[in-house]
Design an enzyme around this catalytic site. Sequence first.
Site, PDB file in Angstrom:
ATOM      1  N   GLU A  44       1.100  -1.131  -0.123  1.00 49.61           N
ATOM      2  CA  GLU A  44      -0.107   0.201  -0.115  1.00 49.61           C
ATOM      3  C   GLU A  44       1.053   1.255   0.060  1.00 49.61           C
ATOM      4  OE1 GLU A  44      -2.953   0.118   3.435  1.00 49.61           O
ATOM      5  OE2 GLU A  44      -3.532   2.005   2.443  1.00 49.61           O
ATOM      6  N   ARG A 269       5.351 -12.758   9.343  1.00 49.92           N
ATOM      7  CA  ARG A 269       6.145 -11.799   9.082  1.00 49.92           C
ATOM      8  C   ARG A 269       7.678 -11.574   9.885  1.00 49.92           C
ATOM      9  NH1 ARG A 269       4.231  -6.680   9.625  1.00 49.92           N
ATOM     10  NH2 ARG A 269       2.243  -7.262   8.774  1.00 49.92           N
ATOM     11  N   LYS A 279       4.354   0.643   9.815  1.00 52.17           N
ATOM     12  CA  LYS A 279       4.476   1.828   9.108  1.00 52.17           C
ATOM     13  C   LYS A 279       3.763   3.073   9.760  1.00 52.17           C
ATOM     14  CE  LYS A 279       2.923   0.151   4.934  1.00 52.17           C
ATOM     15  NZ  LYS A 279       2.631  -0.083   3.426  1.00 52.17           N
TER      16      LYS A 279
END
Length: 561
Positions: A44, A269, A279
């Site tokens: 994104e 992850r 983020k």
Amino acid sequence: MEEIKNTNENPVEHKPKNFIYEIIDEDIKTEKFGKQVHTRFPPEPNGYLHIGHAKSICLNYGIARDYKGKFNLRFDDTNPEKEEQEYVDSIVEDVKWLGADFEERILYASDYFEQMYKWAVELIKKGKAYVCDLNADEIRATRGTLTEPGKDSPYRNRTVEENLDLFERMRKGEFENGAKTLRAKIDMASPNFNMRDPIMYRVVHAEHHRQGNSWCIYPTYDWAHGNEDSLEGITHSICTLEFENHRPLYDWFLDSLGVYHPKQIEFARLNLSYTVMSKRRLLQLVKEKHVDDWDDPRMPTISGYRRRGYTPEAIRNFAEIIGVAKRDALTDISLLEFAIRDDLNKNAQRVMAVLRPLKVVITNYEGEENLDAVNNPEKPEAGSRTVPFSKELFIEESDFMEDPPKGFHRLVPAGEVRLRYAYIIKCEEVIKDATGKVIELHCTYDKDTKSGSGASTKKVKGVIHWVSANNAVDAEVRLYDRLFTVENPGAEEDWLGKINPNSLEVISDAKIEPFIKNAKPLDKFQFERLGYFCVDTKYTTAEKLVFNRTVTLKDSWGKKS
Ligand code: ATP
Ligand code: MG
């Protein structure tokens, strides 16, 4: 969380093999996707990429490469409020720099908005989606709990005609933000929350960085992502573990549409010790100026690591070392540093640099000469260079001690030490200022002890680096330490309070041998005995070289350099 320790001192070159490869091998055997392999990396564009993204890129691209398949770079740009062109540009640059080849396929989810809209209309026609007038709070309140089913929306049984009409009017902009949603009609009693009539579209009157004001309804991740994968012919849609519970929904949407259906596979992850990776938090570090910018060399961003002197090869090797697992873990950051050191040891040009200079005058030396120095002992073909030697030199302040502890083999009053690539010198006199601080040493050299000459058999225990004062190049050197003082800052409520106040030390008057003169931004060097350093891209000017310390020579964190 289980901890992954740095036990692997010698990672071997091997073809990456993990459970995802096993799944793909099986799919190829059964020709589930007609022997095709097509992966994607779907960021994104709401921030810069970080080392976790690098893991995902290496995994997805690595699979495409190993199976001779394809790899797409796709922007998941479905949320107009947080996305920006600056992020798109940085992401393209970073993915290219990492060496993941998307062959011109830079794709945008927003380009599929029209098709997604048509598919939503199809679901409405099939009685599998409806327009709901509940607001966000009401939807949350009727979702139920782990033990109780949710409540059906009072709008759940609208007719197909009414839904089609309302959905079209949502698109036309007749309703305000949040006034209506399109929801999938699945099962409010499902044990899986994601299946309790999830939202597919929201009304959001906001300008999109690529679509401008063409749209005022935006698809949710769950609705959009499978559509994007299907439209691109992705075979294996690899995502992180938190989407495991979303997989039934991913499958439900594609099955309900009856379209091409990729396979979603989840992996753990990357979490790195002494690092935050979300983020949202990285954005906060930038916005509140705890760091310079997204590319601050202390940031775990790809652009920060690049500026710091990390190489794509080392990051790819790190991704291989850590592998791919199905369980979350905290990876030791020293594994990443190991991979960087390993690469720079093989490839970095050696030079001598003195960070905290102490002047040495060789009282019995006159003139100047050029001495031979090895460019890279790991790479004989790198050859050698000459280093000027003269009467006045700089050595490292810490290489001299007036009252040395036992075992100190460097320079002491009346003691001897070898100057690397040069001579053995003896300290004859210690000059101090009014405060008693040592400001200069007077030494003599033994002309028969020139390195490589074999004229003298004299041996000393210590070898130190030095720089000839006349020819020295002045430089600024920026020493970095970990950005956080605790192993798992992400788990701390006051994570900002765990920022290391000493994560940056600026040394403004380092001295480096003249070879460094022509160094360009991003050139990498080993400063002998000190570590690996890289020319900074931001602060270096025509007048002044600025270096970032990439990594120390050894895993010496906690000890002062
Ligand atoms: P954040 O939660 O910080 O916003 P994100 O995961 O939402 O990050 P995306 O831009 O959606 O960020 O991520 C793009 C891809 O990178 C996704 O497929 C995601 O699974 C993967 N990814 C993100 N973070 C990590 C990580 N720490 N380790 C491995 N893969 C990751
Ligand atoms: Mg995401």
